[in-house]
Scaffold this active site. Sequence first.
Site, PDB file in Angstrom:
ATOM      1  N   SER A 131       3.882   0.501  -9.913  1.00  0.00           N
ATOM      2  CA  SER A 131       2.727  -0.346  -9.643  1.00  0.00           C
ATOM      3  C   SER A 131       2.085   0.116  -8.343  1.00  0.00           C
ATOM      4  CB  SER A 131       3.160  -1.810  -9.509  1.00  0.00           C
ATOM      5  OG  SER A 131       2.099  -2.617  -9.023  1.00  0.00           O
ATOM      6  N   TYR A 151       8.089  -9.270  -7.070  1.00  0.00           N
ATOM      7  CA  TYR A 151       7.586  -8.230  -7.973  1.00  0.00           C
ATOM      8  C   TYR A 151       7.387  -6.924  -7.215  1.00  0.00           C
ATOM      9  CZ  TYR A 151       4.429  -5.703 -11.090  1.00  0.00           C
ATOM     10  OH  TYR A 151       3.845  -4.748 -11.880  1.00  0.00           O
TER      11      TYR A 151
END
Length: 230
Positions: free
Chosen positions: A137, A150
Amino acid sequence: MRERIVLVTGSSKGIGAAVAQRFATSRDKVVVTYLRDAESAQNIARECQRLGAKEVLVLPLDVTDLKSVESLAARVIEKFGRIDILVNNAGVTVAKNLAEQTDGEIEKQINTNLFGVIRVTKACLPNITQTIINIGSSLALRGKKRLTAYSATKFGVRGFTRSLAAERPDLRVLTVNPSLTATGTEKTAGAPPSEVAEIVWRAANGGYRVVNGGDVNVNYYRANLLKRGY
Protein backbone atom coordinates in the site's frame (compact mmCIF):
# COMPACT_ATOMS: atom_id res chain seq x y z
CA MET A 1 6.35 -20.64 -23.82
CA ARG A 2 4.33 -22.81 -21.48
CA GLU A 3 1.40 -21.18 -19.74
CA ARG A 4 2.09 -20.12 -16.17
CA ILE A 5 0.25 -21.17 -13.03
CA VAL A 6 -0.84 -17.98 -11.26
CA LEU A 7 -2.33 -18.05 -7.75
CA VAL A 8 -4.04 -14.85 -6.57
CA THR A 9 -5.37 -14.66 -3.02
CA GLY A 10 -8.52 -12.64 -2.37
CA SER A 11 -9.41 -12.70 -6.06
CA SER A 12 -13.21 -12.80 -5.99
CA LYS A 13 -13.39 -8.98 -6.10
CA GLY A 14 -11.42 -5.76 -6.26
CA ILE A 15 -7.72 -5.73 -7.07
CA GLY A 16 -7.40 -9.50 -6.82
CA ALA A 17 -10.17 -10.09 -9.36
CA ALA A 18 -8.59 -7.58 -11.75
CA VAL A 19 -5.19 -9.24 -11.35
CA ALA A 20 -6.63 -12.69 -12.09
CA GLN A 21 -8.33 -11.34 -15.20
CA ARG A 22 -5.17 -9.61 -16.41
CA PHE A 23 -3.18 -12.84 -16.23
CA ALA A 24 -6.04 -14.60 -18.00
CA THR A 25 -5.43 -12.38 -21.02
CA SER A 26 -1.92 -13.91 -21.18
CA ARG A 27 -3.54 -17.34 -21.49
CA ASP A 28 -2.12 -18.39 -18.13
CA LYS A 29 -3.78 -20.87 -15.81
CA VAL A 30 -5.31 -18.95 -12.93
CA VAL A 31 -6.27 -19.96 -9.39
CA VAL A 32 -9.08 -17.76 -8.06
CA THR A 33 -9.64 -17.81 -4.30
CA TYR A 34 -12.46 -16.54 -2.14
CA LEU A 35 -13.29 -16.27 1.56
CA ARG A 36 -17.11 -16.21 1.60
CA ASP A 37 -18.54 -15.24 -1.77
CA ALA A 38 -18.28 -18.37 -3.91
CA GLU A 39 -20.70 -16.95 -6.45
CA SER A 40 -18.53 -13.91 -7.11
CA ALA A 41 -15.48 -16.16 -7.45
CA GLN A 42 -17.28 -18.29 -10.03
CA ASN A 43 -18.25 -15.15 -11.94
CA ILE A 44 -14.61 -14.04 -11.99
CA ALA A 45 -13.59 -17.51 -13.12
CA ARG A 46 -15.99 -17.36 -16.04
CA GLU A 47 -14.66 -13.94 -16.98
CA CYS A 48 -11.10 -15.28 -16.83
CA GLN A 49 -12.07 -18.08 -19.18
CA ARG A 50 -13.70 -15.60 -21.55
CA LEU A 51 -10.52 -13.51 -21.54
CA GLY A 52 -8.40 -16.48 -22.56
CA ALA A 53 -7.22 -18.32 -19.44
CA LYS A 54 -6.09 -21.83 -20.34
CA GLU A 55 -7.71 -23.11 -17.15
CA VAL A 56 -9.25 -21.65 -14.01
CA LEU A 57 -9.40 -23.31 -10.61
CA VAL A 58 -11.65 -21.81 -7.91
CA LEU A 59 -10.82 -22.62 -4.29
CA PRO A 60 -11.88 -21.35 -0.86
CA LEU A 61 -9.18 -19.71 1.23
CA ASP A 62 -9.04 -18.18 4.68
CA VAL A 63 -5.52 -16.77 5.02
CA THR A 64 -5.97 -16.56 8.80
CA ASP A 65 -6.47 -20.33 9.08
CA LEU A 66 -3.45 -22.62 8.67
CA LYS A 67 -5.51 -25.66 7.66
CA SER A 68 -7.25 -23.65 4.94
CA VAL A 69 -3.92 -22.38 3.62
CA GLU A 70 -2.31 -25.82 3.65
CA SER A 71 -5.35 -27.31 1.91
CA LEU A 72 -5.16 -24.65 -0.81
CA ALA A 73 -1.47 -25.26 -1.43
CA ALA A 74 -1.97 -29.03 -1.58
CA ARG A 75 -4.89 -28.79 -4.00
CA VAL A 76 -3.07 -26.42 -6.35
CA ILE A 77 -0.01 -28.67 -6.45
CA GLU A 78 -2.16 -31.76 -6.91
CA LYS A 79 -3.83 -30.09 -9.89
CA PHE A 80 -0.93 -28.26 -11.55
CA GLY A 81 2.28 -29.52 -9.94
CA ARG A 82 3.71 -26.06 -9.38
CA ILE A 83 2.97 -22.36 -8.79
CA ASP A 84 4.83 -20.03 -11.10
CA ILE A 85 3.49 -16.75 -9.75
CA LEU A 86 1.98 -16.06 -6.32
CA VAL A 87 0.15 -12.77 -5.78
CA ASN A 88 -0.64 -12.18 -2.10
CA ASN A 89 -3.56 -9.78 -2.32
CA ALA A 90 -6.06 -10.72 0.43
CA GLY A 91 -6.44 -7.97 3.01
CA VAL A 92 -8.77 -6.09 5.33
CA THR A 93 -8.98 -2.47 6.46
CA VAL A 94 -10.43 -0.88 9.59
CA ALA A 95 -10.57 2.92 9.35
CA LYS A 96 -10.80 4.19 12.92
CA ASN A 97 -8.58 6.07 15.33
CA LEU A 98 -6.44 3.61 17.26
CA ALA A 99 -8.27 4.37 20.51
CA GLU A 100 -11.54 3.34 18.85
CA GLN A 101 -10.32 0.04 17.42
CA THR A 102 -11.00 -3.13 19.35
CA ASP A 103 -8.30 -5.71 19.97
CA GLY A 104 -10.24 -8.00 17.64
CA GLU A 105 -10.16 -5.47 14.82
CA ILE A 106 -6.44 -4.90 15.25
CA GLU A 107 -5.74 -8.62 15.43
CA LYS A 108 -7.80 -9.31 12.31
CA GLN A 109 -5.80 -6.81 10.27
CA ILE A 110 -2.48 -8.20 11.48
CA ASN A 111 -3.54 -11.81 11.00
CA THR A 112 -4.89 -11.17 7.51
CA ASN A 113 -2.64 -8.51 6.02
CA LEU A 114 0.71 -9.58 7.44
CA PHE A 115 0.56 -13.05 8.96
CA GLY A 116 -1.70 -14.17 6.11
CA VAL A 117 0.93 -13.15 3.55
CA ILE A 118 3.63 -14.98 5.51
CA ARG A 119 1.44 -18.03 6.04
CA VAL A 120 0.44 -18.42 2.38
CA THR A 121 3.95 -17.76 1.13
CA LYS A 122 5.50 -20.33 3.47
CA ALA A 123 2.99 -23.00 2.46
CA CYS A 124 3.50 -22.39 -1.26
CA LEU A 125 7.21 -21.56 -1.26
CA PRO A 126 8.60 -25.07 -2.01
CA ASN A 127 6.63 -25.11 -5.26
CA ILE A 128 7.03 -21.50 -6.48
CA THR A 129 9.17 -21.29 -9.59
CA GLN A 130 9.30 -17.63 -10.64
CA THR A 131 7.73 -14.73 -8.78
CA ILE A 132 6.10 -13.62 -5.53
CA ILE A 133 4.27 -10.30 -5.56
CA ASN A 134 2.91 -8.98 -2.28
CA ILE A 135 0.28 -6.26 -2.48
CA GLY A 136 1.33 -3.54 -0.10
CA SER A 137 0.00 0.00 0.00
CA SER A 138 1.09 3.60 -0.36
CA LEU A 139 0.52 3.57 3.41
CA ALA A 140 3.50 1.21 3.65
CA LEU A 141 5.57 4.27 2.75
CA ARG A 142 3.93 6.79 5.07
CA GLY A 143 1.50 6.70 7.93
CA LYS A 144 -2.03 8.07 8.01
CA LYS A 145 -4.41 8.77 10.84
CA ARG A 146 -7.31 6.33 11.32
CA LEU A 147 -5.29 3.63 9.57
CA THR A 148 -2.65 2.93 12.21
CA ALA A 149 -2.93 -0.85 12.40
CA TYR A 150 -3.47 -1.22 8.66
CA SER A 151 -0.43 0.91 7.89
CA ALA A 152 1.65 -1.09 10.37
CA THR A 153 0.74 -4.34 8.61
CA LYS A 154 1.72 -2.95 5.22
CA PHE A 155 5.06 -1.69 6.55
CA GLY A 156 5.51 -5.25 7.79
CA VAL A 157 4.74 -6.69 4.36
CA ARG A 158 7.55 -4.60 2.86
CA GLY A 159 9.99 -5.85 5.49
CA PHE A 160 8.93 -9.44 4.92
CA THR A 161 9.30 -9.06 1.16
CA ARG A 162 12.79 -7.64 1.37
CA SER A 163 13.96 -10.30 3.80
CA LEU A 164 12.47 -13.14 1.74
CA ALA A 165 14.13 -11.76 -1.40
CA ALA A 166 17.49 -11.98 0.38
CA GLU A 167 16.77 -15.60 1.32
CA ARG A 168 15.57 -16.57 -2.15
CA PRO A 169 17.60 -14.76 -4.82
CA ASP A 170 16.45 -17.41 -7.30
CA LEU A 171 12.94 -15.90 -7.22
CA ARG A 172 11.67 -12.46 -8.21
CA VAL A 173 10.14 -11.09 -4.99
CA LEU A 174 8.45 -7.67 -5.02
CA THR A 175 5.98 -5.45 -3.24
CA VAL A 176 3.45 -3.49 -5.31
CA ASN A 177 2.14 -0.48 -3.39
CA PRO A 178 -1.23 0.79 -4.68
CA SER A 179 -2.60 4.14 -3.65
CA LEU A 180 -6.32 4.55 -3.01
CA THR A 181 -8.14 2.08 -5.25
CA ALA A 182 -11.85 1.78 -5.99
CA THR A 183 -12.09 -1.82 -4.83
CA GLY A 184 -15.79 -1.76 -3.98
CA THR A 185 -15.02 -2.34 -0.30
CA GLU A 186 -14.49 1.36 0.47
CA LYS A 187 -16.88 4.30 0.23
CA THR A 188 -14.28 6.43 -1.50
CA ALA A 189 -13.12 6.98 -5.04
CA GLY A 190 -9.78 5.84 -6.33
CA ALA A 191 -7.90 4.35 -9.24
CA PRO A 192 -9.67 1.51 -11.03
CA PRO A 193 -8.40 -1.94 -10.01
CA SER A 194 -7.52 -2.63 -13.65
CA GLU A 195 -4.72 -0.05 -13.47
CA VAL A 196 -3.23 -1.72 -10.42
CA ALA A 197 -3.61 -5.11 -12.11
CA GLU A 198 -1.71 -3.86 -15.16
CA ILE A 199 1.18 -2.80 -12.94
CA VAL A 200 1.16 -6.15 -11.10
CA TRP A 201 1.19 -7.97 -14.44
CA ARG A 202 4.08 -5.86 -15.71
CA ALA A 203 5.99 -6.37 -12.46
CA ALA A 204 5.60 -10.14 -12.80
CA ASN A 205 6.93 -9.92 -16.33
CA GLY A 206 10.05 -7.98 -15.39
CA GLY A 207 8.66 -4.68 -16.64
CA TYR A 208 10.21 -2.52 -13.93
CA ARG A 209 13.81 -2.11 -12.91
CA VAL A 210 13.58 -2.98 -9.25
CA VAL A 211 15.94 -5.03 -7.15
CA ASN A 212 14.39 -8.12 -5.58
CA GLY A 213 12.55 -7.10 -2.47
CA GLY A 214 12.08 -3.59 -3.78
CA ASP A 215 8.92 -1.58 -4.28
CA VAL A 216 6.81 -0.93 -7.33
CA ASN A 217 4.91 2.21 -6.32
CA VAL A 218 1.70 2.54 -8.30
CA ASN A 219 1.54 6.35 -8.17
CA TYR A 220 4.92 6.53 -9.88
CA TYR A 221 3.99 4.28 -12.80
CA ARG A 222 0.30 5.11 -13.16
CA ALA A 223 0.77 8.32 -15.15
CA ASN A 224 2.82 6.50 -17.78
CA LEU A 225 0.21 3.77 -18.08
CA LEU A 226 -2.51 6.36 -18.61
CA LYS A 227 -0.47 7.99 -21.38
CA ARG A 228 -0.31 4.61 -23.11
CA GLY A 229 -4.03 4.10 -22.87
CA TYR A 230 -4.24 1.45 -20.14
